[in-house]
Design an enzyme around this catalytic site. Sequence first.
Site, PDB file in Angstrom:
ATOM      1  N   TYR A  53       0.827  -1.221   0.000  1.00 53.41           N
ATOM      2  CA  TYR A  53       0.000   0.000   0.000  1.00 53.41           C
ATOM      3  C   TYR A  53       0.859   1.268   0.000  1.00 53.41           C
ATOM      4  O   TYR A  53       0.432   2.290  -0.536  1.00 53.41           O
ATOM      5  CB  TYR A  53      -1.012  -0.025   1.155  1.00 53.41           C
ATOM      6  CG  TYR A  53      -2.093  -1.043   0.869  1.00 53.41           C
ATOM      7  CD1 TYR A  53      -3.093  -0.768  -0.063  1.00 53.41           C
ATOM      8  CD2 TYR A  53      -2.072  -2.304   1.452  1.00 53.41           C
ATOM      9  CE1 TYR A  53      -4.054  -1.719  -0.384  1.00 53.41           C
ATOM     10  CE2 TYR A  53      -3.029  -3.262   1.145  1.00 53.41           C
ATOM     11  CZ  TYR A  53      -4.010  -2.959   0.222  1.00 53.41           C
ATOM     12  OH  TYR A  53      -4.951  -3.910  -0.105  1.00 53.41           O
ATOM     13  N   ARG A  56       1.346   1.875  -3.580  1.00 48.04           N
ATOM     14  CA  ARG A  56       0.122   2.434  -4.192  1.00 48.04           C
ATOM     15  C   ARG A  56       0.013   3.934  -3.876  1.00 48.04           C
ATOM     16  O   ARG A  56      -0.347   4.745  -4.700  1.00 48.04           O
ATOM     17  CB  ARG A  56      -1.141   1.755  -3.654  1.00 48.04           C
ATOM     18  CG  ARG A  56      -1.204   0.242  -3.696  1.00 48.04           C
ATOM     19  CD  ARG A  56      -1.683  -0.276  -5.033  1.00 48.04           C
ATOM     20  NE  ARG A  56      -0.655  -0.226  -6.052  1.00 48.04           N
ATOM     21  CZ  ARG A  56       0.410  -1.043  -6.111  1.00 48.04           C
ATOM     22  NH1 ARG A  56       0.610  -1.972  -5.213  1.00 48.04           N
ATOM     23  NH2 ARG A  56       1.295  -0.929  -7.079  1.00 48.04           N
ATOM     24  N   GLN A  86     -15.234   2.150  -5.918  1.00 51.88           N
ATOM     25  CA  GLN A  86     -14.498   1.045  -5.293  1.00 51.88           C
ATOM     26  C   GLN A  86     -13.023   1.426  -5.199  1.00 51.88           C
ATOM     27  O   GLN A  86     -12.225   0.701  -4.630  1.00 51.88           O
ATOM     28  CB  GLN A  86     -14.631  -0.220  -6.147  1.00 51.88           C
ATOM     29  CG  GLN A  86     -16.052  -0.732  -6.239  1.00 51.88           C
ATOM     30  CD  GLN A  86     -16.193  -1.776  -7.338  1.00 51.88           C
ATOM     31  OE1 GLN A  86     -15.897  -2.944  -7.138  1.00 51.88           O
ATOM     32  NE2 GLN A  86     -16.629  -1.360  -8.505  1.00 51.88           N
ATOM     33  N   ASN A  87     -12.682   2.565  -5.794  1.00 51.45           N
ATOM     34  CA  ASN A  87     -11.270   2.958  -5.840  1.00 51.45           C
ATOM     35  C   ASN A  87     -10.826   3.573  -4.522  1.00 51.45           C
ATOM     36  O   ASN A  87     -11.583   4.299  -3.883  1.00 51.45           O
ATOM     37  CB  ASN A  87     -11.035   3.948  -6.988  1.00 51.45           C
ATOM     38  CG  ASN A  87     -11.345   3.323  -8.328  1.00 51.45           C
ATOM     39  OD1 ASN A  87     -11.446   2.099  -8.412  1.00 51.45           O
ATOM     40  ND2 ASN A  87     -11.508   4.136  -9.348  1.00 51.45           N
ATOM     41  N   HIS A 104     -14.423   0.816  -0.607  1.00 50.97           N
ATOM     42  CA  HIS A 104     -13.300  -0.048  -0.210  1.00 50.97           C
ATOM     43  C   HIS A 104     -12.204   0.699   0.538  1.00 50.97           C
ATOM     44  O   HIS A 104     -11.076   0.235   0.590  1.00 50.97           O
ATOM     45  CB  HIS A 104     -12.727  -0.757  -1.450  1.00 50.97           C
ATOM     46  CG  HIS A 104     -13.686  -1.743  -2.052  1.00 50.97           C
ATOM     47  ND1 HIS A 104     -13.547  -2.260  -3.310  1.00 50.97           N
ATOM     48  CD2 HIS A 104     -14.809  -2.309  -1.538  1.00 50.97           C
ATOM     49  CE1 HIS A 104     -14.544  -3.107  -3.553  1.00 50.97           C
ATOM     50  NE2 HIS A 104     -15.328  -3.145  -2.502  1.00 50.97           N
ATOM     51  N   GLY A 172     -15.784   1.309 -15.613  1.00 51.56           N
ATOM     52  CA  GLY A 172     -14.486   0.699 -15.335  1.00 51.56           C
ATOM     53  C   GLY A 172     -14.428  -0.261 -14.174  1.00 51.56           C
ATOM     54  O   GLY A 172     -13.475  -0.240 -13.402  1.00 51.56           O
ATOM     55  N   SER A 174     -15.025  -4.543 -13.321  1.00 50.94           N
ATOM     56  CA  SER A 174     -15.320  -5.861 -13.891  1.00 50.94           C
ATOM     57  C   SER A 174     -16.581  -6.462 -13.259  1.00 50.94           C
ATOM     58  O   SER A 174     -17.039  -7.515 -13.687  1.00 50.94           O
ATOM     59  CB  SER A 174     -14.128  -6.796 -13.690  1.00 50.94           C
ATOM     60  OG  SER A 174     -13.840  -6.919 -12.312  1.00 50.94           O
TER      61      SER A 174
HETATM   62  P1  OAD Z   1     -10.939  -4.757 -12.094  1.00 51.44           P
HETATM   63  O1  OAD Z   1      -9.480  -4.726 -12.352  1.00 51.44           O
HETATM   64  O2  OAD Z   1     -11.558  -6.034 -11.686  1.00 51.44           O
HETATM   65  O3  OAD Z   1     -11.714  -4.268 -13.404  1.00 51.44           O
HETATM   66  C1  OAD Z   1     -11.288  -3.146 -14.109  1.00 51.44           C
HETATM   67  C2  OAD Z   1     -12.267  -2.852 -15.216  1.00 51.44           C
HETATM   68  O4  OAD Z   1     -11.825  -1.666 -15.867  1.00 51.44           O
HETATM   69  C3  OAD Z   1     -12.345  -3.930 -16.302  1.00 51.44           C
HETATM   70  O5  OAD Z   1     -13.715  -4.202 -16.607  1.00 51.44           O
HETATM   71  C4  OAD Z   1     -11.637  -3.295 -17.499  1.00 51.44           C
HETATM   72  O6  OAD Z   1     -12.171  -3.715 -18.750  1.00 51.44           O
HETATM   73  C5  OAD Z   1     -11.934  -1.826 -17.266  1.00 51.44           C
HETATM   74  N1  OAD Z   1     -11.010  -0.879 -17.913  1.00 51.44           N
HETATM   75  C6  OAD Z   1      -9.738  -1.043 -18.282  1.00 51.44           C
HETATM   76  N2  OAD Z   1      -9.253   0.076 -18.864  1.00 51.44           N
HETATM   77  C7  OAD Z   1     -10.258   0.995 -18.822  1.00 51.44           C
HETATM   78  C8  OAD Z   1     -10.403   2.350 -19.242  1.00 51.44           C
HETATM   79  N3  OAD Z   1      -9.400   3.002 -19.826  1.00 51.44           N
HETATM   80  N4  OAD Z   1     -11.574   2.973 -19.049  1.00 51.44           N
HETATM   81  C9  OAD Z   1     -12.610   2.313 -18.460  1.00 51.44           C
HETATM   82  N5  OAD Z   1     -12.535   1.042 -18.042  1.00 51.44           N
HETATM   83  C10 OAD Z   1     -11.383   0.381 -18.213  1.00 51.44           C
HETATM   84  O7  OAD Z   1     -11.230  -3.587 -11.027  1.00 51.44           O
HETATM   85  P2  OAD Z   1     -12.515  -3.370 -10.103  1.00 51.44           P
HETATM   86  O8  OAD Z   1     -13.748  -3.869 -10.737  1.00 51.44           O
HETATM   87  O9  OAD Z   1     -12.475  -1.958  -9.647  1.00 51.44           O
HETATM   88  O10 OAD Z   1     -10.786  -4.252  -4.023  1.00 51.44           O
HETATM   89  O11 OAD Z   1     -12.160  -4.297  -8.875  1.00 51.44           O
HETATM   90  C11 OAD Z   1     -13.009  -4.320  -7.774  1.00 51.44           C
HETATM   91  C12 OAD Z   1     -12.220  -4.508  -6.503  1.00 51.44           C
HETATM   92  O12 OAD Z   1     -11.377  -5.651  -6.637  1.00 51.44           O
HETATM   93  C13 OAD Z   1     -11.263  -3.383  -6.182  1.00 51.44           C
HETATM   94  O13 OAD Z   1     -11.883  -2.314  -5.507  1.00 51.44           O
HETATM   95  C14 OAD Z   1     -10.231  -4.052  -5.338  1.00 51.44           C
HETATM   96  C15 OAD Z   1     -10.075  -5.335  -6.105  1.00 51.44           C
HETATM   97  O14 OAD Z   1      -9.629  -6.421  -5.428  1.00 51.44           O
HETATM   98  C16 OAD Z   1      -9.949  -4.422  -2.979  1.00 51.44           C
HETATM   99  O15 OAD Z   1      -8.742  -4.454  -3.071  1.00 51.44           O
HETATM  100  C17 OAD Z   1     -10.653  -4.558  -1.674  1.00 51.44           C
END
Ligand code: OAD
Length: 228
Positions: A53, A56, A86-87, A104, A172, A174
């Site tokens: 972290y 980060r 979630q960021n 988060h 953005g 998943s």
């Molecule tokens: P992910 O890494 O799972 O998903 C990222 C998403 O962003 C994917 O659907 C990509 O296609 C999309 N993406 C990539 N480039 C992009 C762009 N330029 N513009 C828009 N979208 C883009 O991340 P999260 O869904 O945020 O939690 O993950 C959820 C949680 O899992 C996070 O908050 C974190 C992680 O583990 C913890 O650490 C507690």
Amino acid sequence: MKKLVILTGAGMSAESGVSTFRDAGGLWEKHRIEDVATPEGFRNNPELVLRFYNERRKQLMIVKPNEGHLDLAELEKNFDVQIITQNVDNLHEQAGSSHVLHLHGELMKSRSTGTGKEIYDVQPGKIEINVGDKCPKGYQLRPHIVWFGEAVPEFENAIKIAEQADIFVIIGTSMQVYPAAGLINYVSARVPIYLIDPNEVAVYNKNVIVIKKGASEGVKELMKQILK
Ligand code: OAD
């Protein structure tokens, strides 16, 4: 004013240079979730978790909000914009968004391992949290991050916001991590849902209008559609 509720994930900050988690080359390819993002990981190896972290946080010091973040702040002129993110970065706040709920946690905050309730700002002059750094009551500090297996205390507030949406936008993420991904189920059936992501994301809801673009371009397209 209509309530525009936006759920953001790591892809929102990708164009600022912040790594996502599950894309190719993402953070979870380089680090094991169990090691760096669970209470067990912290108990087993606090140095490793704090270093993860700290890195980060150092990265956050050198990145800036992108056009997408800035445009979402701009939309406050026309909508009551409520961001649920979630960021753990603070790029929405840096862009000028007024209502940001962090599901988060937040990188720029630390938390006492004592009661887990005392939360402190990390000072830009001393951004590392290290073993031996203690809160005023003498407990070790930890990152103010919701780790896997921990409760998501802001989720109830996020539900209330999602239930009031007039327009709901997903950017953005998943949609693989719950309960965050489940927020879509609290959006009223009459409400249009936009999904901005350059990749395919599985969302089972017939109201979803997909904008298959990156965050910056995608938010511009969204603005065209909702400001009509
Ligand atoms: P992910 O890494 O799972 O998903 C990222 C998403 O962003 C994917 O659907 C990509 O296609 C999309 N993406 C990539 N480039 C992009 C762009 N330029 N513009 C828009 N979208 C883009 O991340 P999260 O869904 O945020 O939690 O993950 C959820 C949680 O899992 C996070 O908050 C974190 C992680 O583990 C913890 O650490 C507690």
